[in-house]
Design an enzyme around this catalytic site. Structure first.
Site, mmCIF file in Angstrom:
data_model
loop_
_atom_site.group_PDB
_atom_site.id
_atom_site.type_symbol
_atom_site.label_atom_id
_atom_site.label_comp_id
_atom_site.label_asym_id
_atom_site.label_seq_id
_atom_site.Cartn_x
_atom_site.Cartn_y
_atom_site.Cartn_z
ATOM 1 N N SER A 1 -11.733 -0.663 -0.211
ATOM 2 C CA SER A 1 -9.784 -0.908 0.381
ATOM 3 C C SER A 1 -9.948 -1.017 1.882
ATOM 4 O O SER A 1 -9.405 -1.997 2.528
ATOM 5 C CB SER A 1 -9.385 0.403 0.484
ATOM 6 O OG SER A 1 -8.996 0.687 -0.725
ATOM 7 N N ASN B 1 -5.956 -2.475 24.730
ATOM 8 C CA ASN B 1 -5.303 -2.325 25.453
ATOM 9 C C ASN B 1 -5.342 -0.459 25.577
ATOM 10 O O ASN B 1 -4.063 0.086 26.127
ATOM 11 C CB ASN B 1 -3.702 -2.023 24.772
ATOM 12 C CG ASN B 1 -4.067 -1.142 22.828
ATOM 13 O OD1 ASN B 1 -5.058 -1.089 22.641
ATOM 14 N ND2 ASN B 1 -2.587 -0.796 22.370
ATOM 15 N N ASP C 1 0.787 -1.404 -0.155
ATOM 16 C CA ASP C 1 0.417 0.647 -0.020
ATOM 17 C C ASP C 1 0.944 1.078 -0.403
ATOM 18 O O ASP C 1 1.981 1.421 -1.026
ATOM 19 C CB ASP C 1 -0.660 -0.199 0.825
ATOM 20 C CG ASP C 1 -2.484 0.979 1.155
ATOM 21 O OD1 ASP C 1 -2.306 1.611 0.838
ATOM 22 O OD2 ASP C 1 -3.447 -0.092 1.112
ATOM 23 N N ASN D 1 -14.319 0.564 -6.403
ATOM 24 C CA ASN D 1 -15.456 1.451 -5.779
ATOM 25 C C ASN D 1 -16.350 2.541 -6.714
ATOM 26 O O ASN D 1 -16.278 4.261 -7.072
ATOM 27 C CB ASN D 1 -14.462 2.803 -5.074
ATOM 28 C CG ASN D 1 -13.773 1.885 -3.618
ATOM 29 O OD1 ASN D 1 -14.198 0.778 -3.276
ATOM 30 N ND2 ASN D 1 -12.608 2.019 -3.584
ATOM 31 N N HIS E 1 -3.453 5.778 4.213
ATOM 32 C CA HIS E 1 -4.618 4.709 3.325
ATOM 33 C C HIS E 1 -3.992 3.926 4.221
ATOM 34 O O HIS E 1 -4.819 2.829 4.183
ATOM 35 C CB HIS E 1 -4.333 4.832 2.288
ATOM 36 C CG HIS E 1 -5.092 3.932 1.050
ATOM 37 N ND1 HIS E 1 -5.205 2.151 0.912
ATOM 38 C CD2 HIS E 1 -6.571 4.024 0.947
ATOM 39 C CE1 HIS E 1 -5.764 2.166 0.947
ATOM 40 N NE2 HIS E 1 -6.661 2.734 0.421
#
Length: 590
Positions: free
Chosen positions: A293, A147, A88, A227, A133
């Site tokens: 994505s 956490n 990516d 998309n 992204h």
């Protein structure tokens, strides 16, 4: 006193009666035959009843609830030995909610590679400061869970950051293909590609070759469908060795922006996804993103969680489990809006608690004369006895009246049945695999093999070439060259045919050698004017006149002209200036 004794006697009598009745029941029970043995259910998964994780944004992570992740964590939260590559824009790997889940190269302490800048620091660079992204994708997969900060990730595994896209989210196929190969060579079991293009390619590309390479190394490649809201998947999601992922919204239906269509494999949440942000190292640095994505990493995380439970699973077996356990929002079976349905990691993990038949290899289409085989494995708890497993088949769906020979063995073992062929006149062959494991019967879904309409020799040639896409591409190029050459060859022949000299001219005229450049040594003989034939340069000469045999004819000698020459415009050969045709190529001078 007597009254008291009388009451005591009555109580004793009642007690004796009760004991007698009870004794009769006990003796009857002892005399009754033993009841049949009841099968004991064993080896089923149990888990602690965990509360929700302490991550403050978990309450808004509707995607994790949809895919059944919190229940699956009760079996395994993940295993950091499982490597997932995020190809990516990079990952902001110092983000405190993922840093501990970043893969570390023991040789130099780095966390991946940057193929854009050519270094070993795959930091997610975003000048706009709004998207990050790759960091968002990695957060969906493996943000640290429970956490007390940020969000929860789908699986507690190790992320390899591979930067193939620039800060604007654009990149080259070369960098992407290099990233895929690099990740596969580092042992990535899952490679997440939340990227793509809507272009169409003829023949293999560098990305396709890289995907095939990673697949051969055992990696499962997962890619976003796109998309554009159209019925065609983006590339590389449409490749056969890639799990393609569409997006659903919070209503459970396909998101309006999500691509869909033939070849879609599975769906996952893709709207209003809260995930990690980059740009600073402060806790609770999150934001909301959407798109296929961010559907893709839910599937990658689910696959990684499956591998955490059973690391021996192959990429084919992973794919089969994810597809067969997905939840179909509409109807059942496969459709082009959702693929096999919405991924459900709890269903997938729960499947491993019992025998599961995974059909791993069979042809989708065969010629009418070829034979083929089917290969399968039986997953689930290791070491269970398989007393019988075989293939049942037929030419009509649901009516499988033929069977192969029985095989036996254990779970987590591969089985193969060979010698299948398409029955004469049939257009398809349907089959399923059945097995008896520990006395219980199990069955795979029904599969179909279709008969090819190509002649046998063409089908064999196609199969040979299709097995190596690079060879197929070269074959197509050679064939195109031949097809393009033939008309040119024919046209050249036609031109030469039109340019051939007519019988008006003696053959010695245009096939003679190039005349010498020096003038002849002696004067030409004088010929009678009535019999001399002058060469015609500007127009064709008049036909030869037939001279009666009774009239003697002196030898005809044409006067040699000077050494003037001209170049043939067709082939470039220098010829005498008075030639009407090129002696080399036959081109007619006009």
């Amino acid at each position: 006193m007597s009254a008291r004794l009388s009451a005591l006697a009555r109580r004793l009598a009642a007690l004796v009666a009760v004991l007698v009745v009870a004794g009769s029941f006990v003796s009857g029970a002892a005399a009754a035959p033993a009841s049949p043995t009841v099968a004991i259910v064993t080896n089923f998964p149990v888990h602690a009843e965990l509360g929700p994780p302490s991550d403050p944004f978990f309450v808004d992570q509707w995607g994790l609830q949809t895919i059944g992740a919190p229940t699956a964590w009760s079996v395994s939260p993940g295993d950091r030995s499982i490597l997932v590559a995020v190809v990516d824009t990079g990952v902001w790997w110092t983000q405190p909610d993922i840093q501990a889940n970043m893969w570390t190269n023991l040789a130099d302490g780095t966390h991946g590679h940057d193929f854009v800048d050519g270094d070993s620091n795959p930091m997610d660079v975003d000048p706009s400061g709004q998207v990050y992204h790759g960091t968002g994708v990695a957060g969906v997969i493996a943000a640290i869970t429970d956490n007390g900060q940020g969000i929860a990730g789908t699986a507690q595994i190790s992320v390899i950051a591979v930067r193939a896209l620039g800060p604007n989210g654009q990149g080259s196929s070369f960098n992407t293909s290099q990233s895929i190969r690099w990740a596969a060579d580092r042992g990535a079991r899952v490679i997440n590609l939340s990227l793509g293009t809507n272009e169409t390619f003829i023949g293999p590309t560098d990305i396709q070759l890289a995907v095939d390479y990673a697949w051969s190394k055992g990696a499962l490649i997962v890619a976003a469908a796109g998309n554009s809201g159209v019925g065609t998947l983006d590339y590389p999601a449409r490749l056969p060795n890639v799990v393609s992922v569409a997006a659903i919204d919070e209503s459970g239906r396909r998101a309006s922006f999500s691509n869909y269509g033939s070849g879609l494999d599975i769906s996952a949440p893709g709207t209003r996804i809260v995930t990690l942000n980059g740009g600073n190292n402060q806790p609770n640095n999150v934001h909301y993103l959407q798109g296929t994505s961010f559907s893709t990493p839910f599937v990658s995380g689910a696959a990684a969680l499956l591998l955490s439970v059973d690391p021996s699973l192959t990429n084919v077996e992973l794919w089969n489990i994810l597809n067969s356990t997905a939840v179909q929002p509409v109807g059942s079976g496969y459709n082009t809006n959702y693929g096999w349905g919405v991924v459900n990691v709890w269903n997938a993990i729960n499947t491993l608690s019992q025998p599961f038949i995974s059909v791993n290899s069979f042809p989708r289409s065969v010629s009418t004369s070829s034979t083929f085989g089917v290969t399968w494995s039986i997953l689930g708890p290791t070491g269970l006895a398989v007393t019988d497993t075989h293939v049942i088949w037929g030419t009509v769906s649901g009516r499988l009246g033929n069977a192969t020979g029985a095989q036996s063995g254990q779970t987590h073992q591969s089985y193969t049945a060979n010698g299948f062929s398409m029955p004469s006149g049939a257009g398809a062959l349907y089959f399923k695999v059945v097995a008896t494991v520990n006395g219980s019967a199990f069955s795979s879904p029904e599969y179909i093999v279709t008969a090819s309409s190509l002649p046998d020799f063409l089908f064999v040639l196609y199969q040979l070439l299709a097995s190596n896409l690079l060879v197929l591409a070269l074959f197509i190029l050679v064939l195109a060259g031949v097809v393009a050459f033939i008309p040119q060859r024919r046209a050249a022949r036609a031109r030469r045919a039109l340019s051939r000299p007519q019988t008006l001219y003696p053959p010695s005229y245009y096939v003679q050698a190039v005349r010498p450049s020096a003038p002849p040594s002696g004067p030409p003989p004088v010929q009678p004017a009535s019999t001399r034939i002058e060469p015609q340069i500007a127009s064709p000469p008049t036909p030869f006149q037939t001279i009666p045999p009774s009239q003697p004819v002196a030898p005809i000698t044409v006067a040699q002209p000077t050494a003037a020459k001209k170049r043939c415009p067709s082939c470039g050969t220098m010829v005498s200036a008075d030639n009407m045709f090129c002696f080399f190529c036959g081109n007619r001078f006009r």
